[in-house]
Every structure is written in C-alpha cells, then in structure tokens.
Design an enzyme around this catalytic site. Structure first.
Site, PDB file in Angstrom:
ATOM      1  N   HIS A 281       2.301  -5.369  -0.571  1.00 44.18           N
ATOM      2  CA  HIS A 281       2.447  -4.686   0.634  1.00 44.18           C
ATOM      3  C   HIS A 281       1.747  -5.144   1.634  1.00 44.18           C
ATOM      4  O   HIS A 281       2.068  -4.911   2.810  1.00 44.18           O
ATOM      5  CB  HIS A 281       2.624  -3.035   0.127  1.00 44.18           C
ATOM      6  CG  HIS A 281       3.867  -2.838  -0.512  1.00 44.18           C
ATOM      7  ND1 HIS A 281       4.836  -1.556  -0.066  1.00 44.18           N
ATOM      8  CD2 HIS A 281       4.511  -3.166  -1.680  1.00 44.18           C
ATOM      9  CE1 HIS A 281       5.715  -1.655  -0.643  1.00 44.18           C
ATOM     10  NE2 HIS A 281       5.897  -2.538  -1.765  1.00 44.18           N
ATOM     11  N   ASP A 282       0.568  -5.452   1.439  1.00 38.77           N
ATOM     12  CA  ASP A 282      -0.436  -5.966   2.348  1.00 38.77           C
ATOM     13  C   ASP A 282      -0.153  -7.194   2.854  1.00 38.77           C
ATOM     14  O   ASP A 282      -0.148  -7.362   4.051  1.00 38.77           O
ATOM     15  CB  ASP A 282      -1.842  -5.961   1.644  1.00 38.77           C
ATOM     16  CG  ASP A 282      -2.753  -6.279   2.804  1.00 38.77           C
ATOM     17  OD1 ASP A 282      -2.904  -5.752   3.850  1.00 38.77           O
ATOM     18  OD2 ASP A 282      -3.781  -7.256   2.399  1.00 38.77           O
TER      19      ASP A 282
ATOM     20  N   VAL B  71       2.949  -7.522   5.691  1.00 32.94           N
ATOM     21  CA  VAL B  71       2.596  -6.965   6.934  1.00 32.94           C
ATOM     22  C   VAL B  71       1.565  -7.477   7.486  1.00 32.94           C
ATOM     23  O   VAL B  71       0.483  -7.334   7.217  1.00 32.94           O
ATOM     24  CB  VAL B  71       2.706  -5.405   7.000  1.00 32.94           C
ATOM     25  CG1 VAL B  71       2.485  -4.630   8.299  1.00 32.94           C
ATOM     26  CG2 VAL B  71       3.801  -4.497   6.243  1.00 32.94           C
TER      27      VAL B  71
ATOM     28  N   GLY C 194       0.132 -10.317   7.215  1.00 32.28           N
ATOM     29  CA  GLY C 194      -0.371 -11.215   6.552  1.00 32.28           C
ATOM     30  C   GLY C 194      -1.339 -10.583   5.477  1.00 32.28           C
ATOM     31  O   GLY C 194      -1.550  -9.426   5.410  1.00 32.28           O
TER      32      GLY C 194
ATOM     33  N   ASP D 213      -4.371  -9.348   4.718  1.00 35.25           N
ATOM     34  CA  ASP D 213      -5.526  -8.894   5.627  1.00 35.25           C
ATOM     35  C   ASP D 213      -6.227  -7.781   5.365  1.00 35.25           C
ATOM     36  O   ASP D 213      -7.061  -7.311   6.351  1.00 35.25           O
ATOM     37  CB  ASP D 213      -5.292  -9.180   7.380  1.00 35.25           C
ATOM     38  CG  ASP D 213      -4.059  -8.327   7.664  1.00 35.25           C
ATOM     39  OD1 ASP D 213      -3.607  -7.368   6.887  1.00 35.25           O
ATOM     40  OD2 ASP D 213      -3.656  -8.475   8.779  1.00 35.25           O
TER      41      ASP D 213
ATOM     42  N   PRO E  76      10.348  -4.806   2.804  1.00 33.95           N
ATOM     43  CA  PRO E  76      11.748  -4.893   2.304  1.00 33.95           C
ATOM     44  C   PRO E  76      12.462  -3.392   1.647  1.00 33.95           C
ATOM     45  O   PRO E  76      11.790  -3.039   1.098  1.00 33.95           O
ATOM     46  CB  PRO E  76      11.937  -5.937   1.257  1.00 33.95           C
ATOM     47  CG  PRO E  76      10.744  -6.832   1.254  1.00 33.95           C
ATOM     48  CD  PRO E  76       9.609  -5.798   1.928  1.00 33.95           C
TER      49      PRO E  76
ATOM     50  N   THR F  47       8.243  -7.250 -13.765  1.00 35.76           N
ATOM     51  CA  THR F  47       8.149  -6.934 -15.028  1.00 35.76           C
ATOM     52  C   THR F  47       6.955  -5.935 -15.268  1.00 35.76           C
ATOM     53  O   THR F  47       6.984  -5.415 -16.432  1.00 35.76           O
ATOM     54  CB  THR F  47       7.571  -8.377 -15.722  1.00 35.76           C
ATOM     55  OG1 THR F  47       7.751  -8.169 -17.212  1.00 35.76           O
ATOM     56  CG2 THR F  47       6.484  -8.691 -15.277  1.00 35.76           C
TER      57      THR F  47
ATOM     58  N   ASP G 164       5.566 -10.420 -18.756  1.00 36.38           N
ATOM     59  CA  ASP G 164       6.031 -11.357 -19.639  1.00 36.38           C
ATOM     60  C   ASP G 164       7.562 -11.656 -18.955  1.00 36.38           C
ATOM     61  O   ASP G 164       7.778 -11.317 -17.793  1.00 36.38           O
ATOM     62  CB  ASP G 164       6.324 -10.745 -21.001  1.00 36.38           C
ATOM     63  CG  ASP G 164       6.939  -9.429 -21.080  1.00 36.38           C
ATOM     64  OD1 ASP G 164       7.770  -9.076 -20.072  1.00 36.38           O
ATOM     65  OD2 ASP G 164       6.938  -8.634 -21.890  1.00 36.38           O
TER      66      ASP G 164
END
Length: 324
Positions: free
Chosen positions: A68-69, A72, A74, A76, A165, A196, A252
């Site tokens: 999530h970082d 948005v 890049g 940063d 997304p 996973t 896995d």
C-alpha cells in the site's frame, strides 16, 4: 485473525536480484548502510521477532503495508504521515487502506534505530525490510533488497483513492499495474502470491458473494462457507475476516493450489486461474513452490524499488509519522 494454523519455518533460497529497471532504482545499493548503520538488519530482525512470537498475523500486516505504500507515490513511507503533520490528507484516511495495520511498529523500530544510528535510516527502508523479514520468517524466501530509499515530504488520500486497486480489479488492470513496475507476466502472477498470508475482510468480498460476475469461478462449498462467515451483503461489522488460503500464517504456494480449485478469496484470484495469459503460470506455481519463490523474490525487489526517492529527492524523517 486465524492463529490456530501451524507456524512453519522453512529453509529457502537467498535471492539477490540485479536492478535493471529505472534510474532511481539503480541508485539504491545492497551495501548502503555498511558504514552508517551496520547493525541495521539485525536490529530490525530482533524487534520484529518479539512481535512475531506473540502475533502470528503481524507478517501479513507488514507485507500489506509495503504494497500500500509503494502503490501510492512509490516506496517512500508516505503512508505513515499523519494529517496533523502535513498539508495533505493522510493516505490512511482512504477507504482503500481499510485494515492496514502495524504502522506504530514501524515508528517503534525507527525510534530504536535512532538510538543505534541517529538520522541515518529512512522509514521507507524500514517498511521494505520489515516486509521482506515477514516473508522469510513465515517460511518464504530470504530476499536480499537494495537500500537507500528516502522518505517523502507529502502524502495524499486522494492519490490513495485513485491508485490503490479495488477488490473488483480485472486481470487487464492488474497486469497493467505491475508491468508498469518492470515486472513480466510471471512476476505479476507471483506478486499476487502475497495473498498466501493473512485474511480478507467481508467488506471486500461480499460483492463477489451476492452479486457475482459472469464466469467467476468459485467452488460451491467454498462459496457457501464464505456466506456463512459473511451472511449479509452489507457486513454487520467491518471486523469480520476470513483466511486468504488454508495456511494464512505460512508463506507457501497453497494460494495457487486453492485458486485452481475455485477457492480464491478475491475475484482477481479466480480470474488469474482461468485467464489464458496467467493460468499456466498459476498451475506451475501450484506444482513447484521453489519456482514461485524465485519469481516472487524477483518481483518483490522490483516492487520495493519502484519510484523511490534517493539522495536529495527526499528526507530521512526523524519520526516516521511527521515531516522534519
């Protein structure tokens, strides 16, 4: 959060992937802190180990935090900025960041590192290192990543709304997002293997359960079990969760085995198991865990090196939740 599943530690390969995508990424270095903070990775490992031994869900949270970082602005650390310390709205205000956790642990690790090597280690690098340690501790590959990211001075909830997304993302949209980060199709499919680990919220799957798309592949029994866990189209509570796969605290290839049987939690999981561009790769990863680990390691390096700030483009924040 499911904690009754086995906590498995597996010996895996070490992957050191060359950087050949983007000039900013090429400014990162595998030896960036060799002199300025030589004990960096051991400090982070020690702090995370204390948490992992008491919270089996934490690795999934750190891996999601990285995604999530990086999505948005890049990679940063913009996701860590509080609105009260910035002229922009915090990214955490965005509904797309619902359920993102462990920001406070990144702040804690930063405070420990400020004692060890003041003013040297960026919050962006801490996020990336916490994510890669989460993968290996959960049984996944040991990934070497280059360092030297700087922290942003801005954040934007509007950009988070636009760039993170949605649960209804299509295969075309998914491929477009990750090929823009330098990944090939195999790496795109492998990066979804991060599913996973962890759980999904009913909030993000009820649309699929009660208003399914034509052609959505879901095992009947699996769908019935999800409707028991998420019994209404409008969730009674946003806290209700279901495991992403049957081994949600182990990194896995079970995710790929599950989606081949129609037991993928999200629509995109189902879609990549049937799309002709991605289905053969799903099958291969389901059969060969080492192949999945190799592709994921390469994809992880590319993801965590996307649109980074280096040198004077950003700062090393003194506190991760506020600009200097």
């Amino acid at each position: 959060m499911a904690t009754s599943f086995p906590w498995i530690l597996l010996a895996t390969v070490v992957m050191a992937m060359p950087l050949s995508f983007g000039t900013k990424a090429n400014q990162l270095s595998y030896n960036y802190y060799k002199f300025s903070c030589p004990n960096l990775e051991s400090v982070i490992k020690n702090e995370l180990l204390k948490l992992f031994m008491t919270d089996a869900t934490a690795p999934a949270a750190f891996l999601r935090l990285l995604f999530h970082d990086c999505q948005v602005q890049g990679c940063d650390a913009s996701i860590l900025l509080d609105s009260s310390y910035n002229n922009h709205n915090s990214e955490m205000i965005s509904s797309r960041n619902f359920g993102v956790r462990k920001l406070e642990m990144i702040n804690h690790i930063k405070s420990v590192l400020e004692e060890e090597c003041p003013g040297q280690v960026s919050c962006a690098d801490i996020i990336a290192l916490a994510a890669k340690e989460s993968v290996s501790f959960s049984g996944g590959p040991h990934i070497q990543i280059p360092l030297g990211r700087k922290d942003s001075r801005t954040c934007s909830s509007q950009e988070a709304d636009a760039k993170l997304p949605s649960p209804t993302i299509t295969v075309d949209e998914f491929i477009s997002i990750f090929t823009s980060k330098g990944m090939n199709i195999e790496e795109c499919v492998s990066i979804l293997g991060a599913h996973t680990l962890g759980v999904g919220h009913c909030l993000n799957i009820v649309g699929r359960l009660y208003d399914p798309r034509v052609g959505d592949k879901m095992d009947f029994g699996f769908g019935a079990s999800l409707r028991v866990a998420c019994p209404t189209q409008v969730p009674l509570t946003n806290l209700t969760v279901v495991p992403n796969d049957i081994t949600p605290v182990t990194f896995d290839n079970q995710y790929y085995r599950d989606i081949m049987m129609g037991r993928g939690l999200f629509g995109i999981d189902s879609s990549i198991s049937t799309d002709p561009r991605t289905a053969p790769i799903v099958t291969r990863f389901a059969m060969d865990q080492n192949n999945f680990f190799q592709a994921f390691s390469s994809a992880f390096v590319k993801l965590s090196s996307t649109n980074v700030l280096t040198k004077v483009q950003g700062d090393v924040r003194r506190k991760c939740n506020q600009v200097n």
